[in-house]
Design a protein around this motif. Sequence first.
Motif, mmCIF file in Angstrom:
data_model
loop_
_atom_site.group_PDB
_atom_site.id
_atom_site.type_symbol
_atom_site.label_atom_id
_atom_site.label_comp_id
_atom_site.label_asym_id
_atom_site.label_seq_id
_atom_site.Cartn_x
_atom_site.Cartn_y
_atom_site.Cartn_z
ATOM 1 N N TYR A 262 0.842 -1.189 0.000
ATOM 2 C CA TYR A 262 0.000 0.000 0.000
ATOM 3 C C TYR A 262 0.881 1.244 0.000
ATOM 4 C CZ TYR A 262 1.158 -0.155 4.973
ATOM 5 O OH TYR A 262 1.841 -0.209 6.153
ATOM 6 N N LEU A 263 0.287 2.368 -0.320
ATOM 7 C CA LEU A 263 1.002 3.633 -0.245
ATOM 8 C C LEU A 263 1.031 4.106 1.203
ATOM 9 C CD1 LEU A 263 -0.341 5.660 -3.326
ATOM 10 C CD2 LEU A 263 2.010 4.892 -2.962
ATOM 11 N N GLU A 264 2.197 4.417 1.694
ATOM 12 C CA GLU A 264 2.318 4.930 3.050
ATOM 13 C C GLU A 264 1.665 6.311 3.144
ATOM 14 O OE1 GLU A 264 3.598 3.399 5.570
ATOM 15 O OE2 GLU A 264 4.870 1.796 4.754
ATOM 16 N N ALA B 42 6.890 -2.690 -6.982
ATOM 17 C CA ALA B 42 6.858 -3.425 -5.715
ATOM 18 C C ALA B 42 5.531 -3.235 -4.994
ATOM 19 C CB ALA B 42 8.017 -2.977 -4.827
ATOM 20 N N ILE B 43 4.986 -2.033 -5.049
ATOM 21 C CA ILE B 43 3.739 -1.742 -4.337
ATOM 22 C C ILE B 43 2.519 -2.256 -5.090
ATOM 23 C CG2 ILE B 43 2.230 0.128 -3.538
ATOM 24 C CD1 ILE B 43 4.685 1.741 -2.875
ATOM 25 N N GLU C 64 -2.226 -3.739 -14.248
ATOM 26 C CA GLU C 64 -3.022 -2.521 -14.437
ATOM 27 C C GLU C 64 -4.013 -2.375 -13.298
ATOM 28 O OE1 GLU C 64 -6.125 0.167 -15.382
ATOM 29 O OE2 GLU C 64 -6.446 -1.990 -15.133
ATOM 30 N N TRP C 65 -4.630 -3.497 -12.908
ATOM 31 C CA TRP C 65 -5.575 -3.489 -11.789
ATOM 32 C C TRP C 65 -4.855 -3.104 -10.501
ATOM 33 C CZ3 TRP C 65 -6.214 -6.038 -7.130
ATOM 34 C CH2 TRP C 65 -7.488 -5.974 -6.560
ATOM 35 N N GLY C 66 -3.665 -3.672 -10.296
ATOM 36 C CA GLY C 66 -2.912 -3.372 -9.097
ATOM 37 C C GLY C 66 -2.583 -1.890 -8.972
ATOM 38 N N VAL C 67 -2.161 -1.285 -10.071
ATOM 39 C CA VAL C 67 -1.852 0.150 -10.062
ATOM 40 C C VAL C 67 -3.105 0.958 -9.715
ATOM 41 C CG1 VAL C 67 -1.208 2.121 -11.511
ATOM 42 C CG2 VAL C 67 0.074 -0.035 -11.674
ATOM 43 N N ARG C 68 -4.221 0.572 -10.308
ATOM 44 C CA ARG C 68 -5.466 1.325 -10.111
ATOM 45 C C ARG C 68 -5.923 1.293 -8.651
ATOM 46 N NH1 ARG C 68 -10.370 -0.705 -12.610
ATOM 47 N NH2 ARG C 68 -8.927 -2.101 -13.694
ATOM 48 N N GLY D 267 -5.882 4.305 -2.968
ATOM 49 C CA GLY D 267 -5.790 4.200 -1.522
ATOM 50 C C GLY D 267 -6.086 2.851 -0.917
ATOM 51 N N HIS D 268 -6.160 1.798 -1.744
ATOM 52 C CA HIS D 268 -6.446 0.458 -1.237
ATOM 53 C C HIS D 268 -5.152 -0.340 -1.107
ATOM 54 C CE1 HIS D 268 -10.747 1.081 -1.612
ATOM 55 N NE2 HIS D 268 -10.523 1.626 -2.782
ATOM 56 N N SER D 269 -5.280 -1.560 -0.611
ATOM 57 C CA SER D 269 -4.099 -2.394 -0.393
ATOM 58 C C SER D 269 -4.256 -3.752 -1.066
ATOM 59 C CB SER D 269 -3.845 -2.591 1.109
ATOM 60 O OG SER D 269 -4.936 -3.271 1.729
#
Length: 207
Positions: free
Chosen positions: A144-146, A161-162, A192-196, A201-203
């Motif tokens: 996730y984004l910190e 990685a994220i 693409e789904w992972g980036v979106r 703001g999801h994990s």
Amino acid sequence: PYASVIILTRNGMPLIKRTLHSVLTQETPWPWEIIAIDSGSSDGTWELLGAHPIQRLNIRPDLFNHGATRNLGASRAVGKYLVFLVQDAVPIDPGWLQNIVGAVEETGAVGGYGRELPWPDDSAIVRFQMQADLPQGLNRHVQYLESGQSWCELVPAEKLAIASFHNTCSCLRRDAWGRFPFQEVPFGEDIEWGVRVIRTGHSIVYE
């Protein structure tokens, strides 16, 4: 069914037999279903699917799309969790399904993906590529984004990685798929789904 296992197939013999046997013998505390979407198999795969308690869907090969075909399977599923698998990815033990669903369930992530291992007879090149390109850790971790971290300020390696996510073996919350269906792209629908989902703001959890 608490979970729906969605498998994409096309001329998967004979390995699809091993995949189906492993999926059909999973041990879980809840019921689950299998949905297979076949793209015009001519090697007996379609008939094999019909010999088991599996919901079969058949589409023309020219209509196959990595994102759209998975969305079709998800639209037919009734499980709270959608588990995606490819025909030559054989779950390694009877706890696989409960583990991949549990990872998403317990962490609150919108989706998760599992560790991928090479076959014993794979070449050194294949092993090297898998080691370099896929997460190989033995511990679960959440991506996730910190707080205060900006996607645009990350370097490419940090973004990868994220946002890493792999539909070889993955699990999505059904309500999350409703908000974030896969895109109809030529390839890479999973990353693409992972980036979106990360950018909103999801994990994602790696199990």
